[in-house]
Design a protein around this motif. Structure first.
Motif, PDB file in Angstrom:
ATOM      1  N   SER A  59     -24.272  82.160   8.318  1.00 36.42           N
ATOM      2  CA  SER A  59     -23.850  80.761   8.302  1.00 36.42           C
ATOM      3  C   SER A  59     -24.561  79.976   7.214  1.00 36.42           C
ATOM      4  O   SER A  59     -23.970  79.091   6.595  1.00 36.42           O
ATOM      5  CB  SER A  59     -24.097  80.122   9.673  1.00 36.42           C
ATOM      6  N   LEU A  84     -19.827  81.603  12.128  1.00 36.50           N
ATOM      7  CA  LEU A  84     -19.401  80.659  11.091  1.00 36.50           C
ATOM      8  C   LEU A  84     -18.697  79.432  11.665  1.00 36.50           C
ATOM      9  O   LEU A  84     -18.604  78.397  10.987  1.00 36.50           O
ATOM     10  CB  LEU A  84     -18.463  81.351  10.093  1.00 36.50           C
ATOM     11  N   TRP A  88     -17.883  75.859   9.774  1.00 31.95           N
ATOM     12  CA  TRP A  88     -16.620  76.082   9.045  1.00 31.95           C
ATOM     13  C   TRP A  88     -16.143  74.752   8.453  1.00 31.95           C
ATOM     14  O   TRP A  88     -16.071  73.743   9.151  1.00 31.95           O
ATOM     15  CB  TRP A  88     -15.569  76.650   9.971  1.00 31.95           C
TER      16      TRP A  88
END
Length: 292
Positions: A59, A84, A88
């Motif tokens: 991430s 993620l 995002w």
């Protein structure tokens, strides 16, 4: 002309590392941030200059990028999407390099409730039997097929940008339905790997394996070369694409029984010659397509 990006590469192995090297060579990377679950491989990527800096997590690598390339074994895609999801961004482009596509799309839907419009699934049909960032090459994708499998929710601009990115790395980009991709690759890539692994496993279990391998010639080396590929990656691929691979294995079993019966029961050499000749002609048609 492709845009330039700050690229976050998650999975800096052969494929991820080659993407990084090619992107740097072609001037489409302003900076490359890498993450890999193997810390030794990640540090090697930094030492070799494949990445400019490393991130402590997937991430973190993605959060600092405006183009994220997911180059991990397909079996961990679901887990990766989950990591993620909190960061995002609609302002970032995402793509992957997995060898199967239906399972990747399914993983995205399970995680996000849909496939994000800025995620464009992809598959560079390129590789080598060696693995790890040390095997990465800036020419791995030159004149190689790169298949993108856009989904109905995709933003057209995202598809065009990802297509231009892969073209800049030297790839010959094609668009294909995800199910069709998985069916085609099962026949042309996944089944051959299963065959190579199976043959080497068979011979490796025999009592006289040392002598068998000692006297193996070039044909054995060429046919089984892909059995040196990363076992973890190929186990994930075969399980992910089993619905297409298993029927092909059944077809192959019938084909082997047919040729076995010809060899066992038919004393006419012309029948076996005809069988082999048909196969040789089919392979020549494949080679002719490569030339054109």
């Amino acid at each position: 002309m492709a845009d330039s990006y700050r690229i976050g590469i998650i999975g800096v192995g052969l494929i991820g590392g080659s993407i990084a090297r090619a992107a740097r060579l072609q001037g489409v990377a302003t900076e490359i941030i890498g993450f890999d679950s193997c810390s030794k491989n990640l540090l090697e990527a930094l030492r070799l200059g494949v990445v400019d800096r490393i991130a402590e997590s997937a991430s973190a690598a993605a959060e600092q990028a405006d183009l994220v390339v997911i180059a991990v074994p397909v079996g961990v895609t679901q887990t990766l999407f989950e990591s993620l999801k909190p960061i995002w961004s609609d302002q970032v482009l995402y793509t992957d390099a997995g060898s199967t596509k239906l399972d990747v799309l399914a993983a995205a839907r399970r995680c996000f409730g849909r496939v994000p419009e800025n995620f464009v699934p992809g598959h560079p049909v390129a590789g080598a039997e060696s693995s790890g960032v040390g095997a990465a090459s800036d020419s791995l994708f030159v004149n190689k097929r790169v298949i993108l499998t856009p989904h109905p929710d995709n933003d057209d601009a995202a598809v065009k940008k990802i297509s231009a990115f892969w073209s800049a790395l030297g790839g010959r980009v094609s668009l294909m339905d995800a199910a069709h991709h998985d069916a085609v690759l099962a026949a042309t890539s996944h089944l051959p790997h299963v065959l190579a692994f199976a043959l080497v496993h068979l011979l490796g279990c025999k009592d006289d394996q040392q002598e068998i391998f000692q006297y193996a010639a070039g044909g054995f080396r060429d046919f089984t070369r892909i059995a040196s590929s990363d076992p973890r990656m190929w186990a994930d691929i075969c399980l992910a694409n089993r619905d297409f691979i298993l029927p092909l294995i059944e077809d192959l079993s019938r084909e082997l029984r047919e040729v076995s019966e010809i060899i066992k029961l038919d004393d006419n050499p012309e029948h076996l010659l005809h069988y082999f000749s048909d196969a040789r002609k089919a392979r020549q048609r494949f080679l002719d397509q490569l030339i054109t």
